[in-house]
Design an enzyme around this catalytic site. Structure first.
Site, PDB file in Angstrom:
ATOM      1  N   LYS A 119     164.901  29.939 -52.170  1.00  0.00           N
ATOM      2  CA  LYS A 119     164.557  28.515 -52.036  1.00  0.00           C
ATOM      3  C   LYS A 119     165.782  27.657 -51.792  1.00  0.00           C
ATOM      4  O   LYS A 119     165.720  26.683 -51.041  1.00  0.00           O
ATOM      5  CB  LYS A 119     163.790  28.018 -53.267  1.00  0.00           C
ATOM      6  N   LYS A 202     155.294  37.302 -47.764  1.00  0.00           N
ATOM      7  CA  LYS A 202     154.247  37.011 -48.750  1.00  0.00           C
ATOM      8  C   LYS A 202     153.451  35.795 -48.288  1.00  0.00           C
ATOM      9  O   LYS A 202     154.029  34.855 -47.750  1.00  0.00           O
ATOM     10  CB  LYS A 202     154.933  36.708 -50.087  1.00  0.00           C
ATOM     11  N   LYS A 205     151.523  29.231 -50.486  1.00  0.00           N
ATOM     12  CA  LYS A 205     150.764  27.978 -50.326  1.00  0.00           C
ATOM     13  C   LYS A 205     151.616  26.861 -49.766  1.00  0.00           C
ATOM     14  O   LYS A 205     151.101  25.839 -49.330  1.00  0.00           O
ATOM     15  CB  LYS A 205     150.088  27.571 -51.639  1.00  0.00           C
TER      16      LYS A 205
HETATM   17  P1  TYM Z   1     152.859  29.915 -57.893  1.00  0.00           P
HETATM   18  O1  TYM Z   1     152.344  28.538 -58.038  1.00  0.00           O
HETATM   19  O2  TYM Z   1     153.787  30.225 -56.766  1.00  0.00           O
HETATM   20  O3  TYM Z   1     151.672  30.947 -57.771  1.00  0.00           O
HETATM   21  C1  TYM Z   1     150.629  30.971 -58.716  1.00  0.00           C
HETATM   22  C2  TYM Z   1     150.146  32.387 -58.970  1.00  0.00           C
HETATM   23  O4  TYM Z   1     149.692  32.996 -57.746  1.00  0.00           O
HETATM   24  C3  TYM Z   1     150.349  34.242 -57.552  1.00  0.00           C
HETATM   25  N1  TYM Z   1     150.571  34.434 -56.106  1.00  0.00           N
HETATM   26  C4  TYM Z   1     150.162  35.512 -55.424  1.00  0.00           C
HETATM   27  N2  TYM Z   1     149.502  36.614 -55.792  1.00  0.00           N
HETATM   28  C5  TYM Z   1     149.214  37.533 -54.825  1.00  0.00           C
HETATM   29  N3  TYM Z   1     149.578  37.382 -53.520  1.00  0.00           N
HETATM   30  C6  TYM Z   1     150.241  36.279 -53.109  1.00  0.00           C
HETATM   31  N4  TYM Z   1     150.571  36.134 -51.831  1.00  0.00           N
HETATM   32  C7  TYM Z   1     150.561  35.286 -54.077  1.00  0.00           C
HETATM   33  N5  TYM Z   1     151.187  34.077 -54.006  1.00  0.00           N
HETATM   34  C8  TYM Z   1     151.186  33.582 -55.263  1.00  0.00           C
HETATM   35  C9  TYM Z   1     151.673  34.103 -58.293  1.00  0.00           C
HETATM   36  O5  TYM Z   1     152.204  35.363 -58.623  1.00  0.00           O
HETATM   37  C10 TYM Z   1     151.264  33.295 -59.507  1.00  0.00           C
HETATM   38  O6  TYM Z   1     150.714  34.148 -60.501  1.00  0.00           O
HETATM   39  N6  TYM Z   1     156.462  30.365 -61.319  1.00  0.00           N
HETATM   40  C11 TYM Z   1     155.020  30.335 -61.122  1.00  0.00           C
HETATM   41  C12 TYM Z   1     154.315  29.247 -61.894  1.00  0.00           C
HETATM   42  C13 TYM Z   1     154.541  29.245 -63.372  1.00  0.00           C
HETATM   43  C14 TYM Z   1     154.018  30.171 -64.305  1.00  0.00           C
HETATM   44  C15 TYM Z   1     154.446  29.712 -65.584  1.00  0.00           C
HETATM   45  C16 TYM Z   1     153.269  31.334 -64.176  1.00  0.00           C
HETATM   46  C17 TYM Z   1     155.217  28.303 -64.075  1.00  0.00           C
HETATM   47  N7  TYM Z   1     155.159  28.572 -65.417  1.00  0.00           N
HETATM   48  C18 TYM Z   1     154.116  30.411 -66.748  1.00  0.00           C
HETATM   49  C19 TYM Z   1     152.952  32.029 -65.345  1.00  0.00           C
HETATM   50  C20 TYM Z   1     153.366  31.577 -66.606  1.00  0.00           C
HETATM   51  C21 TYM Z   1     154.738  30.079 -59.654  1.00  0.00           C
HETATM   52  O7  TYM Z   1     155.530  29.534 -58.930  1.00  0.00           O
HETATM   53  O8  TYM Z   1     153.505  30.401 -59.257  1.00  0.00           O
END
Ligand code: TYM
Length: 342
Positions: A119, A202, A205
Protein backbone atom coordinates in the site's frame (compact mmCIF):
# COMPACT_ATOMS: atom_id res chain seq x y z
CA UNK A 1 -6.79 -12.71 31.98
CA UNK A 2 -7.27 -15.90 30.05
CA UNK A 3 -10.80 -16.30 31.43
CA UNK A 4 -9.82 -19.82 32.42
CA UNK A 5 -11.27 -19.31 35.87
CA UNK A 6 -14.77 -19.65 34.49
CA UNK A 7 -16.35 -21.25 31.47
CA UNK A 8 -17.38 -18.96 28.67
CA UNK A 9 -18.36 -19.67 25.10
CA UNK A 10 -15.45 -19.38 22.71
CA UNK A 11 -15.38 -16.02 21.00
CA UNK A 12 -14.82 -14.77 17.49
CA UNK A 13 -14.17 -11.26 16.30
CA UNK A 14 -13.80 -10.07 12.74
CA UNK A 15 -14.31 -6.98 10.61
CA UNK A 16 -14.43 -5.47 7.14
CA UNK A 17 -13.19 -2.03 6.15
CA UNK A 18 -15.92 0.28 4.83
CA UNK A 19 -13.87 1.19 1.78
CA UNK A 20 -15.00 0.43 -1.77
CA UNK A 21 -17.77 -2.01 -2.66
CA UNK A 22 -17.83 -5.38 -0.93
CA UNK A 23 -16.96 -8.24 -3.28
CA UNK A 24 -17.76 -11.90 -3.55
CA UNK A 25 -14.25 -12.41 -2.11
CA UNK A 26 -15.27 -10.59 1.10
CA UNK A 27 -18.40 -12.73 1.24
CA UNK A 28 -16.67 -16.08 0.76
CA UNK A 29 -13.55 -15.28 2.79
CA UNK A 30 -15.39 -13.59 5.65
CA UNK A 31 -19.16 -12.98 5.83
CA UNK A 32 -20.29 -16.44 4.81
CA UNK A 33 -18.23 -18.11 7.50
CA UNK A 34 -19.26 -15.53 10.08
CA UNK A 35 -22.90 -16.39 9.45
CA UNK A 36 -22.11 -20.07 9.91
CA UNK A 37 -19.85 -19.73 12.94
CA UNK A 38 -22.09 -17.34 14.90
CA UNK A 39 -24.05 -20.38 16.08
CA UNK A 40 -20.95 -21.99 17.65
CA UNK A 41 -19.18 -18.88 18.98
CA UNK A 42 -20.06 -15.74 20.88
CA UNK A 43 -19.52 -13.35 17.98
CA UNK A 44 -18.42 -9.74 17.54
CA UNK A 45 -18.42 -8.27 14.04
CA UNK A 46 -17.26 -4.72 13.59
CA UNK A 47 -17.18 -2.29 10.69
CA UNK A 48 -13.57 -1.14 10.92
CA UNK A 49 -13.89 2.50 9.98
CA UNK A 50 -10.68 3.53 11.80
CA UNK A 51 -8.76 1.23 9.46
CA UNK A 52 -10.44 2.76 6.41
CA UNK A 53 -8.81 6.15 7.07
CA UNK A 54 -5.25 4.82 6.76
CA UNK A 55 -5.25 5.55 3.01
CA UNK A 56 -6.72 8.65 1.30
CA UNK A 57 -10.54 8.71 1.52
CA UNK A 58 -13.63 10.90 1.26
CA UNK A 59 -15.44 11.57 4.62
CA UNK A 60 -18.94 11.55 3.08
CA UNK A 61 -18.25 8.22 1.37
CA UNK A 62 -16.86 6.75 4.59
CA UNK A 63 -20.04 7.64 6.50
CA UNK A 64 -22.32 6.12 3.84
CA UNK A 65 -20.19 3.00 3.43
CA UNK A 66 -20.13 2.37 7.18
CA UNK A 67 -23.90 1.93 7.22
CA UNK A 68 -23.84 0.00 3.94
CA UNK A 69 -21.33 -2.51 5.29
CA UNK A 70 -23.32 -2.98 8.50
CA UNK A 71 -26.45 -3.62 6.39
CA UNK A 72 -24.52 -6.14 4.28
CA UNK A 73 -23.47 -8.02 7.43
CA UNK A 74 -27.15 -8.39 8.28
CA UNK A 75 -28.17 -9.19 4.71
CA UNK A 76 -25.51 -11.92 4.57
CA UNK A 77 -27.12 -13.67 7.51
CA UNK A 78 -25.49 -12.22 10.62
CA UNK A 79 -28.24 -12.36 13.20
CA UNK A 80 -28.19 -9.40 15.60
CA UNK A 81 -30.15 -11.45 18.13
CA UNK A 82 -27.13 -13.71 18.64
CA UNK A 83 -24.16 -11.66 17.35
CA UNK A 84 -22.89 -8.20 18.24
CA UNK A 85 -22.58 -5.87 15.24
CA UNK A 86 -20.93 -2.50 15.83
CA UNK A 87 -18.80 0.26 14.38
CA UNK A 88 -15.19 0.29 15.55
CA UNK A 89 -15.04 4.07 16.16
CA UNK A 90 -18.14 3.85 18.40
CA UNK A 91 -16.05 1.93 20.94
CA UNK A 92 -13.13 4.21 21.85
CA UNK A 93 -11.33 1.35 23.62
CA UNK A 94 -10.08 0.26 20.16
CA UNK A 95 -8.08 3.45 19.60
CA UNK A 96 -6.87 3.45 23.15
CA UNK A 97 -5.60 -0.12 23.24
CA UNK A 98 -3.99 0.48 19.83
CA UNK A 99 -1.93 3.31 21.35
CA UNK A 100 -0.89 1.18 24.32
CA UNK A 101 0.13 -1.68 22.03
CA UNK A 102 1.97 0.72 19.70
CA UNK A 103 4.31 1.41 22.58
CA UNK A 104 5.40 -2.23 22.79
CA UNK A 105 5.51 -2.93 19.02
CA UNK A 106 8.97 -3.11 17.48
CA UNK A 107 9.07 -0.98 14.32
CA UNK A 108 10.81 -3.80 12.46
CA UNK A 109 7.66 -5.95 12.76
CA UNK A 110 5.62 -3.23 11.05
CA UNK A 111 8.06 -2.44 8.24
CA UNK A 112 8.10 -6.14 7.34
CA UNK A 113 4.34 -6.35 6.73
CA UNK A 114 3.51 -7.06 3.07
CA UNK A 115 0.35 -4.95 3.18
CA UNK A 116 2.36 -1.93 4.35
CA UNK A 117 4.93 -2.49 1.60
CA UNK A 118 2.24 -2.87 -1.10
CA UNK A 119 0.00 0.00 0.00
CA UNK A 120 2.80 2.46 0.75
CA UNK A 121 4.36 1.70 -2.66
CA UNK A 122 1.13 2.94 -4.28
CA UNK A 123 1.41 6.38 -2.63
CA UNK A 124 3.90 9.22 -2.76
CA UNK A 125 6.45 8.46 -0.04
CA UNK A 126 5.74 11.74 1.77
CA UNK A 127 1.97 11.13 1.89
CA UNK A 128 2.17 7.69 3.56
CA UNK A 129 0.67 8.21 7.02
CA UNK A 130 1.98 6.71 10.25
CA UNK A 131 -1.50 5.13 10.58
CA UNK A 132 -0.77 2.86 7.63
CA UNK A 133 2.33 1.56 9.38
CA UNK A 134 0.45 1.12 12.67
CA UNK A 135 -2.56 -0.52 10.94
CA UNK A 136 -1.75 -4.06 12.22
CA UNK A 137 -1.52 -2.78 15.80
CA UNK A 138 -5.07 -1.41 15.62
CA UNK A 139 -6.20 -4.73 14.20
CA UNK A 140 -4.49 -6.55 17.07
CA UNK A 141 -6.32 -4.23 19.49
CA UNK A 142 -9.67 -5.09 17.82
CA UNK A 143 -9.08 -8.77 18.36
CA UNK A 144 -7.41 -8.75 21.78
CA UNK A 145 -9.99 -6.45 23.41
CA UNK A 146 -12.58 -9.22 23.01
CA UNK A 147 -10.22 -12.02 24.09
CA UNK A 148 -11.18 -13.65 20.79
CA UNK A 149 -10.26 -17.32 20.42
CA UNK A 150 -10.68 -17.34 16.65
CA UNK A 151 -10.71 -14.77 13.85
CA UNK A 152 -12.59 -15.79 10.68
CA UNK A 153 -10.83 -14.12 7.73
CA UNK A 154 -9.61 -14.71 4.19
CA UNK A 155 -6.11 -15.90 3.38
CA UNK A 156 -4.70 -12.36 2.91
CA UNK A 157 -5.05 -11.69 6.66
CA UNK A 158 -2.68 -14.48 7.81
CA UNK A 159 0.22 -12.13 8.42
CA UNK A 160 -1.99 -9.77 10.43
CA UNK A 161 -3.04 -12.68 12.63
CA UNK A 162 0.58 -13.67 13.16
CA UNK A 163 1.53 -10.19 14.38
CA UNK A 164 -1.56 -10.14 16.63
CA UNK A 165 -0.44 -13.38 18.24
CA UNK A 166 3.13 -12.09 18.58
CA UNK A 167 1.90 -8.89 20.21
CA UNK A 168 -0.39 -10.74 22.63
CA UNK A 169 2.50 -12.98 23.62
CA UNK A 170 4.85 -10.05 24.03
CA UNK A 171 2.34 -8.20 26.22
CA UNK A 172 1.67 -11.30 28.34
CA UNK A 173 5.39 -11.79 28.75
CA UNK A 174 6.06 -8.16 29.73
CA UNK A 175 3.06 -7.56 31.99
CA UNK A 176 1.64 -10.97 32.94
CA UNK A 177 -1.08 -13.18 31.42
CA UNK A 178 -3.67 -10.78 30.00
CA UNK A 179 -4.67 -11.69 26.46
CA UNK A 180 -6.07 -14.84 24.85
CA UNK A 181 -3.87 -15.89 21.92
CA UNK A 182 -6.21 -15.99 18.90
CA UNK A 183 -6.17 -18.42 15.96
CA UNK A 184 -6.88 -17.49 12.35
CA UNK A 185 -9.95 -19.31 10.97
CA UNK A 186 -9.55 -19.53 7.20
CA UNK A 187 -12.16 -21.28 5.04
CA UNK A 188 -11.11 -24.34 3.01
CA UNK A 189 -12.75 -22.99 -0.15
CA UNK A 190 -12.96 -19.35 -1.19
CA UNK A 191 -10.16 -18.00 1.04
CA UNK A 192 -8.40 -16.25 -1.82
CA UNK A 193 -10.64 -15.29 -4.73
CA UNK A 194 -8.70 -13.78 -7.61
CA UNK A 195 -9.57 -10.86 -9.86
CA UNK A 196 -11.58 -11.69 -12.99
CA UNK A 197 -9.53 -9.29 -15.09
CA UNK A 198 -6.18 -10.49 -13.72
CA UNK A 199 -6.09 -13.92 -12.09
CA UNK A 200 -2.57 -13.30 -10.80
CA UNK A 201 -4.00 -10.66 -8.42
CA UNK A 202 -6.35 -10.94 -5.42
CA UNK A 203 -9.88 -9.62 -5.99
CA UNK A 204 -10.05 -6.34 -4.09
CA UNK A 205 -12.93 -4.03 -3.17
CA UNK A 206 -10.80 -0.94 -3.64
CA UNK A 207 -9.91 -1.72 -7.27
CA UNK A 208 -11.82 0.61 -9.58
CA UNK A 209 -11.53 -1.15 -12.96
CA UNK A 210 -14.92 -2.21 -14.26
CA UNK A 211 -14.59 -5.96 -14.73
CA UNK A 212 -12.21 -6.66 -11.84
CA UNK A 213 -14.73 -8.03 -9.34
CA UNK A 214 -18.28 -9.13 -8.70
CA UNK A 215 -19.72 -6.90 -5.97
CA UNK A 216 -22.43 -7.98 -3.57
CA UNK A 217 -24.79 -5.30 -4.87
CA UNK A 218 -24.11 -5.80 -8.61
CA UNK A 219 -27.08 -6.37 -10.93
CA UNK A 220 -27.42 -9.84 -12.53
CA UNK A 221 -26.52 -8.28 -15.87
CA UNK A 222 -23.29 -6.80 -14.49
CA UNK A 223 -22.40 -10.13 -12.83
CA UNK A 224 -22.89 -11.98 -16.10
CA UNK A 225 -20.82 -9.49 -18.09
CA UNK A 226 -17.96 -9.58 -15.58
CA UNK A 227 -17.79 -13.37 -15.42
CA UNK A 228 -18.09 -13.85 -19.18
CA UNK A 229 -15.15 -11.49 -19.65
CA UNK A 230 -12.99 -13.29 -17.07
CA UNK A 231 -9.42 -13.75 -18.24
CA UNK A 232 -8.63 -17.44 -18.88
CA UNK A 233 -5.99 -19.31 -20.89
CA UNK A 234 -6.28 -20.69 -24.40
CA UNK A 235 -6.89 -24.31 -23.34
CA UNK A 236 -10.16 -26.22 -22.97
CA UNK A 237 -9.71 -28.59 -20.05
CA UNK A 238 -11.89 -27.74 -17.05
CA UNK A 239 -9.95 -29.03 -14.03
CA UNK A 240 -8.61 -27.62 -10.76
CA UNK A 241 -4.95 -26.79 -11.17
CA UNK A 242 -2.12 -25.04 -9.34
CA UNK A 243 -0.52 -24.05 -12.66
CA UNK A 244 -0.18 -20.23 -12.70
CA UNK A 245 -0.93 -20.30 -16.46
CA UNK A 246 -4.36 -21.74 -15.64
CA UNK A 247 -5.14 -19.49 -12.66
CA UNK A 248 -8.17 -17.94 -14.37
CA UNK A 249 -10.01 -21.23 -14.87
CA UNK A 250 -8.93 -22.45 -11.45
CA UNK A 251 -10.39 -19.28 -9.91
CA UNK A 252 -13.75 -19.88 -11.63
CA UNK A 253 -13.75 -23.47 -10.37
CA UNK A 254 -12.85 -22.38 -6.83
CA UNK A 255 -15.69 -19.87 -6.91
CA UNK A 256 -18.05 -22.61 -8.03
CA UNK A 257 -16.72 -24.87 -5.27
CA UNK A 258 -17.13 -22.24 -2.54
CA UNK A 259 -20.58 -21.20 -3.73
CA UNK A 260 -22.08 -24.67 -4.23
CA UNK A 261 -20.24 -26.57 -1.48
CA UNK A 262 -19.68 -29.48 -3.92
CA UNK A 263 -16.51 -31.57 -3.90
CA UNK A 264 -13.81 -31.07 -6.52
CA UNK A 265 -14.41 -34.54 -8.02
CA UNK A 266 -18.10 -33.87 -8.44
CA UNK A 267 -17.39 -30.48 -10.01
CA UNK A 268 -14.84 -31.83 -12.49
CA UNK A 269 -17.19 -34.67 -13.45
CA UNK A 270 -19.99 -32.12 -13.91
CA UNK A 271 -17.91 -30.06 -16.34
CA UNK A 272 -16.34 -33.04 -18.16
CA UNK A 273 -18.89 -32.76 -20.95
CA UNK A 274 -18.72 -28.94 -21.21
CA UNK A 275 -17.89 -27.56 -24.64
CA UNK A 276 -15.36 -25.05 -23.33
CA UNK A 277 -14.72 -22.30 -20.83
CA UNK A 278 -17.85 -20.47 -22.00
CA UNK A 279 -20.04 -23.15 -20.39
CA UNK A 280 -18.11 -22.90 -17.12
CA UNK A 281 -18.43 -19.11 -17.10
CA UNK A 282 -22.18 -19.27 -17.69
CA UNK A 283 -22.68 -21.66 -14.79
CA UNK A 284 -20.46 -19.66 -12.44
CA UNK A 285 -22.41 -16.52 -13.32
CA UNK A 286 -25.68 -18.35 -12.65
CA UNK A 287 -24.65 -19.57 -9.16
CA UNK A 288 -23.31 -16.12 -8.33
CA UNK A 289 -26.60 -14.49 -9.31
CA UNK A 290 -28.53 -17.11 -7.33
CA UNK A 291 -26.34 -16.48 -4.25
CA UNK A 292 -26.62 -12.69 -4.45
CA UNK A 293 -30.35 -12.51 -5.11
CA UNK A 294 -31.56 -13.16 -1.51
CA UNK A 295 -28.73 -11.03 -0.05
CA UNK A 296 -29.75 -8.08 -2.22
CA UNK A 297 -33.44 -8.55 -1.41
CA UNK A 298 -32.68 -8.47 2.34
CA UNK A 299 -30.36 -5.51 1.85
CA UNK A 300 -33.11 -3.51 0.12
CA UNK A 301 -35.53 -4.36 2.89
CA UNK A 302 -33.09 -3.41 5.68
CA UNK A 303 -31.99 -0.12 4.18
CA UNK A 304 -35.51 1.27 3.78
CA UNK A 305 -35.05 2.70 7.22
CA UNK A 306 -31.63 4.02 8.34
CA UNK A 307 -32.93 4.27 11.90
CA UNK A 308 -33.20 0.48 12.11
CA UNK A 309 -29.50 0.00 11.34
CA UNK A 310 -28.47 2.93 13.56
CA UNK A 311 -30.43 1.50 16.52
CA UNK A 312 -28.82 -1.89 16.07
CA UNK A 313 -25.38 -0.30 15.87
CA UNK A 314 -26.02 1.64 19.07
CA UNK A 315 -27.04 -1.55 20.88
CA UNK A 316 -24.03 -3.36 19.42
CA UNK A 317 -21.61 -0.64 20.53
CA UNK A 318 -22.99 -0.72 24.08
CA UNK A 319 -22.52 -4.49 24.31
CA UNK A 320 -19.06 -4.33 22.71
CA UNK A 321 -18.00 -1.50 25.02
CA UNK A 322 -18.79 -3.62 28.09
CA UNK A 323 -16.51 -6.43 26.97
CA UNK A 324 -13.80 -4.13 25.60
CA UNK A 325 -13.93 -1.90 28.69
CA UNK A 326 -13.27 -4.85 31.01
CA UNK A 327 -10.17 -5.84 29.03
CA UNK A 328 -8.93 -2.27 28.84
CA UNK A 329 -9.30 -1.83 32.61
CA UNK A 330 -7.18 -4.92 33.13
CA UNK A 331 -4.57 -3.65 30.66
CA UNK A 332 -4.40 -0.31 32.50
CA UNK A 333 -3.83 -2.08 35.75
CA UNK A 334 -1.18 -4.41 34.30
CA UNK A 335 0.66 -1.53 32.64
CA UNK A 336 0.83 0.51 35.82
CA UNK A 337 -1.54 3.40 35.18
CA UNK A 338 -2.79 5.20 38.26
CA UNK A 339 -6.51 4.59 38.60
CA UNK A 340 -8.58 7.76 38.19
CA UNK A 341 -10.52 8.56 41.37
CA UNK A 342 -14.26 7.92 40.84
P1 TYM B 1 -10.75 -6.24 4.30
O1 TYM B 1 -11.74 -5.17 4.55
O2 TYM B 1 -9.71 -6.04 3.25
O3 TYM B 1 -11.48 -7.59 3.92
C1 TYM B 1 -12.50 -8.12 4.73
C2 TYM B 1 -12.46 -9.64 4.76
O4 TYM B 1 -12.59 -10.17 3.43
C3 TYM B 1 -11.52 -11.07 3.16
N1 TYM B 1 -11.15 -10.95 1.74
C4 TYM B 1 -11.10 -11.98 0.89
N2 TYM B 1 -11.34 -13.29 1.05
C5 TYM B 1 -11.22 -14.09 -0.05
N3 TYM B 1 -10.86 -13.63 -1.28
C6 TYM B 1 -10.61 -12.31 -1.48
N4 TYM B 1 -10.28 -11.87 -2.68
C7 TYM B 1 -10.73 -11.43 -0.37
N5 TYM B 1 -10.58 -10.08 -0.22
C8 TYM B 1 -10.83 -9.82 1.08
C9 TYM B 1 -10.38 -10.59 4.06
O5 TYM B 1 -9.45 -11.62 4.29
C10 TYM B 1 -11.12 -10.17 5.31
O6 TYM B 1 -11.39 -11.30 6.12
N6 TYM B 1 -7.45 -5.93 8.03
C11 TYM B 1 -8.79 -6.37 7.68
C12 TYM B 1 -9.89 -5.73 8.49
C13 TYM B 1 -9.77 -5.87 9.97
C14 TYM B 1 -9.98 -7.05 10.72
C15 TYM B 1 -9.83 -6.68 12.09
C16 TYM B 1 -10.25 -8.37 10.37
C17 TYM B 1 -9.52 -4.87 10.85
N7 TYM B 1 -9.56 -5.35 12.14
C18 TYM B 1 -9.95 -7.61 13.11
C19 TYM B 1 -10.37 -9.30 11.41
C20 TYM B 1 -10.22 -8.93 12.75
C21 TYM B 1 -9.05 -6.01 6.23
O7 TYM B 1 -8.47 -5.12 5.67
O8 TYM B 1 -10.06 -6.68 5.66
Amino acid sequence: MSDSSFQRRKRVLSGVQPSGNLTIGNYLGALKQWAREQHRFESFFCVVDLHAITTPYDPAVLRAKTREVAALYLASGIDPAISTIFVQSHVPAHSELAWLLNCITPLGWLYRMTQFKDKSAKQQAESVGAGLLAYPVLMAADILLYQADAVPVGDDQRQHLEITRDLAQRFNHLFGETFTIPEAMIPLAGARIRAFDDPTAKMSKSEASEYHAVHLLDSPDKVKKTVLRAVTDSGREIAFSGDPERAGVNNLLELYEALTGQSRDVIEAHFASARGYGDLKKEVAAVLIETLEPIQARYRELTRDDAYIDDLLAEGAARAAEVAGATLALVHERMGFLKARA
